[in-house]
Design an enzyme around this catalytic site. Structure first.
Site, PDB file in Angstrom:
ATOM      1  N   THR A   1     -42.251  28.632 -69.337  1.00 41.18           N
ATOM      2  CA  THR A   1     -43.460  28.194 -70.062  1.00 41.18           C
ATOM      3  C   THR A   1     -43.316  26.716 -70.428  1.00 41.18           C
ATOM      4  O   THR A   1     -42.206  26.256 -70.713  1.00 41.18           O
ATOM      5  CB  THR A   1     -43.615  29.022 -71.356  1.00 41.18           C
ATOM      6  OG1 THR A   1     -43.787  30.391 -71.007  1.00 41.18           O
ATOM      7  CG2 THR A   1     -44.820  28.572 -72.176  1.00 41.18           C
TER       8      THR A   1
ATOM      9  N   THR B   1     -43.602  21.194 -68.248  1.00 43.88           N
ATOM     10  CA  THR B   1     -42.808  20.989 -67.030  1.00 43.88           C
ATOM     11  C   THR B   1     -43.041  22.163 -66.073  1.00 43.88           C
ATOM     12  O   THR B   1     -43.224  21.965 -64.859  1.00 43.88           O
ATOM     13  CB  THR B   1     -41.307  20.862 -67.377  1.00 43.88           C
ATOM     14  OG1 THR B   1     -41.167  19.997 -68.502  1.00 43.88           O
ATOM     15  CG2 THR B   1     -40.516  20.289 -66.213  1.00 43.88           C
TER      16      THR B   1
ATOM     17  N   ASP C   1     -37.385  27.423 -65.480  1.00 42.46           N
ATOM     18  CA  ASP C   1     -37.968  27.159 -66.797  1.00 42.46           C
ATOM     19  C   ASP C   1     -37.532  25.781 -67.298  1.00 42.46           C
ATOM     20  O   ASP C   1     -36.520  25.234 -66.840  1.00 42.46           O
ATOM     21  CB  ASP C   1     -37.523  28.254 -67.784  1.00 42.46           C
ATOM     22  CG  ASP C   1     -38.391  28.298 -69.042  1.00 42.46           C
ATOM     23  OD1 ASP C   1     -39.322  27.479 -69.170  1.00 42.46           O
ATOM     24  OD2 ASP C   1     -38.130  29.172 -69.892  1.00 42.46           O
TER      25      ASP C   1
ATOM     26  N   ALA D   1     -36.861  23.146 -70.863  1.00 42.99           N
ATOM     27  CA  ALA D   1     -36.051  23.236 -72.085  1.00 42.99           C
ATOM     28  C   ALA D   1     -36.423  22.080 -73.005  1.00 42.99           C
ATOM     29  O   ALA D   1     -37.018  21.083 -72.573  1.00 42.99           O
ATOM     30  CB  ALA D   1     -34.555  23.177 -71.754  1.00 42.99           C
TER      31      ALA D   1
ATOM     32  N   LYS E   1     -34.411  26.081 -76.513  1.00 45.04           N
ATOM     33  CA  LYS E   1     -35.725  26.391 -75.973  1.00 45.04           C
ATOM     34  C   LYS E   1     -36.578  27.008 -77.083  1.00 45.04           C
ATOM     35  O   LYS E   1     -36.068  27.428 -78.106  1.00 45.04           O
ATOM     36  CB  LYS E   1     -35.601  27.380 -74.807  1.00 45.04           C
ATOM     37  CG  LYS E   1     -34.973  26.747 -73.567  1.00 45.04           C
ATOM     38  CD  LYS E   1     -34.969  27.678 -72.368  1.00 45.04           C
ATOM     39  CE  LYS E   1     -36.261  28.375 -72.124  1.00 45.04           C
ATOM     40  NZ  LYS E   1     -37.430  27.457 -72.008  1.00 45.04           N
TER      41      LYS E   1
ATOM     42  N   GLY F   1     -39.769  25.501 -77.986  1.00 47.99           N
ATOM     43  CA  GLY F   1     -40.770  24.560 -78.495  1.00 47.99           C
ATOM     44  C   GLY F   1     -42.180  25.081 -78.267  1.00 47.99           C
ATOM     45  O   GLY F   1     -43.097  24.811 -79.040  1.00 47.99           O
ATOM     46  N   GLY F   2     -42.346  25.856 -77.209  1.00 48.28           N
ATOM     47  CA  GLY F   2     -43.654  26.448 -76.902  1.00 48.28           C
ATOM     48  C   GLY F   2     -43.785  27.878 -77.400  1.00 48.28           C
ATOM     49  O   GLY F   2     -44.738  28.573 -77.045  1.00 48.28           O
TER      50      GLY F   2
ATOM     51  N   GLU G   1     -38.803  34.364 -72.453  1.00 45.05           N
ATOM     52  CA  GLU G   1     -37.990  33.481 -71.599  1.00 45.05           C
ATOM     53  C   GLU G   1     -36.542  33.969 -71.535  1.00 45.05           C
ATOM     54  O   GLU G   1     -35.927  34.002 -70.463  1.00 45.05           O
ATOM     55  CB  GLU G   1     -38.038  32.042 -72.145  1.00 45.05           C
ATOM     56  CG  GLU G   1     -39.412  31.402 -71.998  1.00 45.05           C
ATOM     57  CD  GLU G   1     -39.544  30.054 -72.681  1.00 45.05           C
ATOM     58  OE1 GLU G   1     -40.450  29.309 -72.298  1.00 45.05           O
ATOM     59  OE2 GLU G   1     -38.758  29.737 -73.599  1.00 45.05           O
TER      60      GLU G   1
HETATM   61  C1  5RP Z   1     -41.245  27.078 -74.344  1.00 42.89           C
HETATM   62  C2  5RP Z   1     -40.044  26.343 -73.919  1.00 42.89           C
HETATM   63  C3  5RP Z   1     -40.238  25.148 -73.032  1.00 42.89           C
HETATM   64  O1  5RP Z   1     -39.461  25.315 -71.901  1.00 42.89           O
HETATM   65  C4  5RP Z   1     -39.806  23.906 -73.761  1.00 42.89           C
HETATM   66  O2  5RP Z   1     -40.521  23.840 -74.984  1.00 42.89           O
HETATM   67  C5  5RP Z   1     -40.059  22.652 -72.927  1.00 42.89           C
HETATM   68  O3  5RP Z   1     -41.406  22.436 -72.802  1.00 42.89           O
HETATM   69  P1  5RP Z   1     -41.997  21.195 -72.006  1.00 42.89           P
HETATM   70  O4  5RP Z   1     -41.701  21.412 -70.561  1.00 42.89           O
HETATM   71  O5  5RP Z   1     -43.488  21.240 -72.321  1.00 42.89           O
HETATM   72  O6  5RP Z   1     -41.367  19.940 -72.552  1.00 42.89           O
HETATM   73  O7  5RP Z   1     -38.931  26.654 -74.256  1.00 42.89           O
HETATM   74  O8  5RP Z   1     -40.930  28.109 -75.249  1.00 42.89           O
END
Ligand code: 5RP
Length: 212
Positions: free
Chosen positions: A28, A31, A81, A83, A94, A96-97, A103
């Site tokens: 998620t 990226t 995925d 990070a 991990k 942030g989303g 995950e």
């Molecule tokens: C979501 C995550 C994402 O992998 C992490 O937040 C990185 O996000 P981005 O690719 O938007 O920087 O762990 O739960």
């Protein structure tokens, strides 16, 4: 290199791990959104995807990629995925989303975990990015007190409800020199669903979207 270009390059580089007929585990984030775009170009060659969030499910389905349940696939060959932080030992922060639980489940169920990040996510010691912890709502204060005893400053991500109906505490001011130990310790706190430290099951490969 701009972060967005680093993300796009890392995501494209992950395509070398995708093989015909695969069911691919998909993470998620922004990226991973680039990875889903790349995956869509070979949607006829892959079998399906297992998704780690409602957000990624939507993106996958919009691009014509079939999404299947992890319970129907057995072990996956590949999980891709992003990070929020990555240390030199490939341990990750991990969540942030807010998708950390699903995950972590897919990472655990996959033979190879390829992590895609832009170069800004590389750190020597994890912890500058606040560590996400998914908690059962009624346990929020109890877990927060336990996290303070571990030296952190938990902040409730107010207004955010995870895909699993839970809440997130973001733990500030940690300097994580023993990611495996801290992951195990936080896992022991009653009311914790998942800690966003991916150390016991860390990435196998990290692609940073720089150089080759
Ligand atoms: C979501 C995550 C994402 O992998 C992490 O937040 C990185 O996000 P981005 O690719 O938007 O920087 O762990 O739960």
């Amino acid at each position: 290199m701009a972060n967005e270009e680093g993300k796009r390059r890392a995501a494209r580089a992950a395509m070398r791990f995708v093989e015909p007929g695969m069911t691919v585990g998909v993470g998620t984030g922004s990226t991973v959104a680039h990875f889903i775009d790349a995956l869509a170009e070979v949607s006829n060659d892959i079998e399906a995807a297992v998704s780690s969030s409602e957000q990624s499910t939507r993106l996958l389905q919009e691009r014509g990629i079939r999404v299947v349940d992890l319970n129907s696939t057995g072990e996956l060959a590949l999980y891709v995925d992003g990070a929020d932080e990555c240390d030199p030992q490939r341990c990750l922060i991990k969540g942030g989303g807010a998708a950390l639980t699903r995950e972590k489940i897919i990472a655990a169920a996959s033979r190879q975990f390829v992590c895609i990040i832009d170069p800004s996510k590389r750190v020597e010691v994890l912890g500058k990015f606040p560590l996400p912890v998914e908690v059962i709502p009624m346990a929020r204060s109890h877990v927060a007190r336990a996290l303070v005893l571990l030296g952190g400053q938990p902040v409730w991500r107010d207004g955010v409800v995870t895909d699993n109906g839970n809440w997130i505490l973001d733990v500030h001011n940690l300097r994580i020199t023993d990611p495996v130990g801290l992951e195990a310790e936080i896992n022991q706190i009653v009311g914790v669903v998942t800690v966003g430290l991916f150390a016991a099951r860390r990435a196998d490969v990290v692609l940073t979207g720089e150089g080759d």
